[in-house]
Design a protein around this motif. Structure first.
Motif, PDB file in Angstrom:
ATOM      1  N   LYS A  39       0.842  -1.200   0.000  1.00 10.38           N
ATOM      2  CA  LYS A  39       0.000   0.000   0.000  1.00 10.38           C
ATOM      3  C   LYS A  39       0.878   1.251   0.000  1.00 10.38           C
ATOM      4  N   ASP A  50      -5.670 -11.239   4.438  1.00  9.00           N
ATOM      5  CA  ASP A  50      -6.380  -9.970   4.691  1.00  9.00           C
ATOM      6  C   ASP A  50      -7.597  -9.874   3.776  1.00  9.00           C
ATOM      7  N   GLU A  54     -11.631 -10.021   4.833  1.00 12.20           N
ATOM      8  CA  GLU A  54     -12.566  -8.925   4.580  1.00 12.20           C
ATOM      9  C   GLU A  54     -13.734  -9.408   3.725  1.00 12.20           C
ATOM     10  N   GLU A  73     -10.716  -1.838   5.396  1.00  8.62           N
ATOM     11  CA  GLU A  73      -9.337  -1.481   5.065  1.00  8.62           C
ATOM     12  C   GLU A  73      -8.945  -1.916   3.663  1.00  8.62           C
ATOM     13  N   GLU A  74      -9.423  -3.081   3.251  1.00  4.59           N
ATOM     14  CA  GLU A  74      -8.972  -3.612   1.960  1.00  4.59           C
ATOM     15  C   GLU A  74      -9.880  -3.235   0.807  1.00  4.59           C
ATOM     16  N   ASP A  89     -11.487  -3.691  10.093  1.00  4.80           N
ATOM     17  CA  ASP A  89     -10.105  -4.072   9.785  1.00  4.80           C
ATOM     18  C   ASP A  89     -10.041  -5.582   9.886  1.00  4.80           C
ATOM     19  N   ASP A  92      -5.706  -6.647  11.659  1.00  6.90           N
ATOM     20  CA  ASP A  92      -4.888  -5.568  12.187  1.00  6.90           C
ATOM     21  C   ASP A  92      -3.622  -6.180  12.778  1.00  6.90           C
ATOM     22  N   ASN A 218      -5.808   4.867  10.581  1.00  8.05           N
ATOM     23  CA  ASN A 218      -7.053   5.042   9.845  1.00  8.05           C
ATOM     24  C   ASN A 218      -8.227   4.642  10.730  1.00  8.05           C
ATOM     25  N   TRP A 220     -10.462   2.405  10.629  1.00  8.33           N
ATOM     26  CA  TRP A 220     -10.617   0.981  10.896  1.00  8.33           C
ATOM     27  C   TRP A 220      -9.574   0.464  11.897  1.00  8.33           C
ATOM     28  N   ASP A 221      -8.456   1.152  12.045  1.00 10.62           N
ATOM     29  CA  ASP A 221      -7.437   0.725  13.005  1.00 10.62           C
ATOM     30  C   ASP A 221      -7.895   0.925  14.440  1.00 10.62           C
TER      31      ASP A 221
END
Length: 272
Positions: A39, A50, A54, A73-74, A89, A92, A218, A220-221
């Motif tokens: 990213k 990941d 998701e 996140e994704e 997330d 994480d 972010n 979502w974190d």
């Protein structure tokens, strides 16, 4: 639907989605797991797991709550029409997961009209599930029992406070963050870098850390962990007078929060 009924339903959905994704990540991790994409930099990685986690979560939410929005996140992003938005997330602590380290989690929060109502952080290798409902306290289900109420540690003097933090993936930001940590260490018991913001916030809630801060997160974190920390008695924020944001997230018990936040603002921890 009443407010309490909505909270109860959202919590049940979040717990089941997190449980399923956690099981997938724990049991489905291939021995030859590799990087599927990057990213912000070459060390900010995404694995195939990941993406799979998701997809599992968003599929489950679409089945159970089809009118809700999702921010993942994704890349998952839907508006929804119900006033509820899920902030997800799926993994994480991806670098920890990639290397086989245990500190990683699934983080799921449910917002209604912009306010977080429910937060769940599933940490499979700890065998712990952290959960909170706004106004209802924070709890941990795990090896020590189901429904253990979480309470922050009483505030120690700053020179005996154990503080968690994290570092970003952009080289210049990491350099600045390391400088700030170096300037903070002499005035605290020590600093820990766990590798998962969601878990760090839950560790504040559980009394395993006396405080936590990080720049560059972010939503979502921290969405779920922020609620869990607050419901356990922590104060949370960003710069003085501001809410947590990408500039800065701070969480600590009363007595540690204000001096820690003030030091971070003075040192410029909110900018690169």
């Amino acid at each position: 639907m009443t407010d309490e009924a909505l909270k109860s339903e959202l919590l049940a959905v979040a717990l089941e989605a997190a449980r399923r994704a956690g099981a997938l990540l724990r049991d489905g991790r291939p021995d030859d797991l590799g990087v599927a994409a990057t990213k912000t930099s070459s060390v900010d990685v995404v694995t195939e797991m990941d993406i799979a986690a998701e997809k599992l979560i968003t599929g489950f939410l679409a089945e159970r709550r089809p009118d809700d929005g999702v921010l993942g996140e994704e890349g998952a992003s839907t508006e929804g029409s119900s006033g509820v938005r899920w902030v997800v997330d799926p993994l994480d602590g991806t670098v920890n997961y990639l290397y086989g380290l245990p500190t990683w989690a699934v983080s799921i929060a449910a917002e209604y009209e912009g306010e977080t109502l429910v937060g769940v952080v599933e940490a499979p290798l700890r065998r712990e599930t952290y959960r909170a409902v706004r106004g209802g306290g924070a709890y941990c289900d795990g090896p020590s029992g189901t429904g253990r109420k979480l309470t922050v540690r009483p505030a120690p003097p700053l020179d005996r406070a154990l503080i968690g933090t994290g570092f970003g993936y952009l080289a210049e930001r990491r350099r600045k963050q390391a400088e700030i940590a170096g300037r903070l260490i002499p005035g605290f018991r020590d600093i820990r870098r766990g590798g998962s913001a969601a878990v760090d916030l839950c560790d504040v809630a559980a009394g395993r850390l006396d405080g936590y801060y990080e720049r560059g997160l972010n939503p979502w974190d921290y969405a779920a962990g922020d609620l869990i920390a607050r419901e356990a008695g922590a104060l949370t924020g960003g710069r003085p007078g501001e809410r947590p944001s990408g500039e800065l997230v701070v969480a600590a018990p009363p007595g540690v929060f204000a001096p820690l936040q003030g030091l971070l603002d003075e040192l410029g921890a909110w900018h690169d």
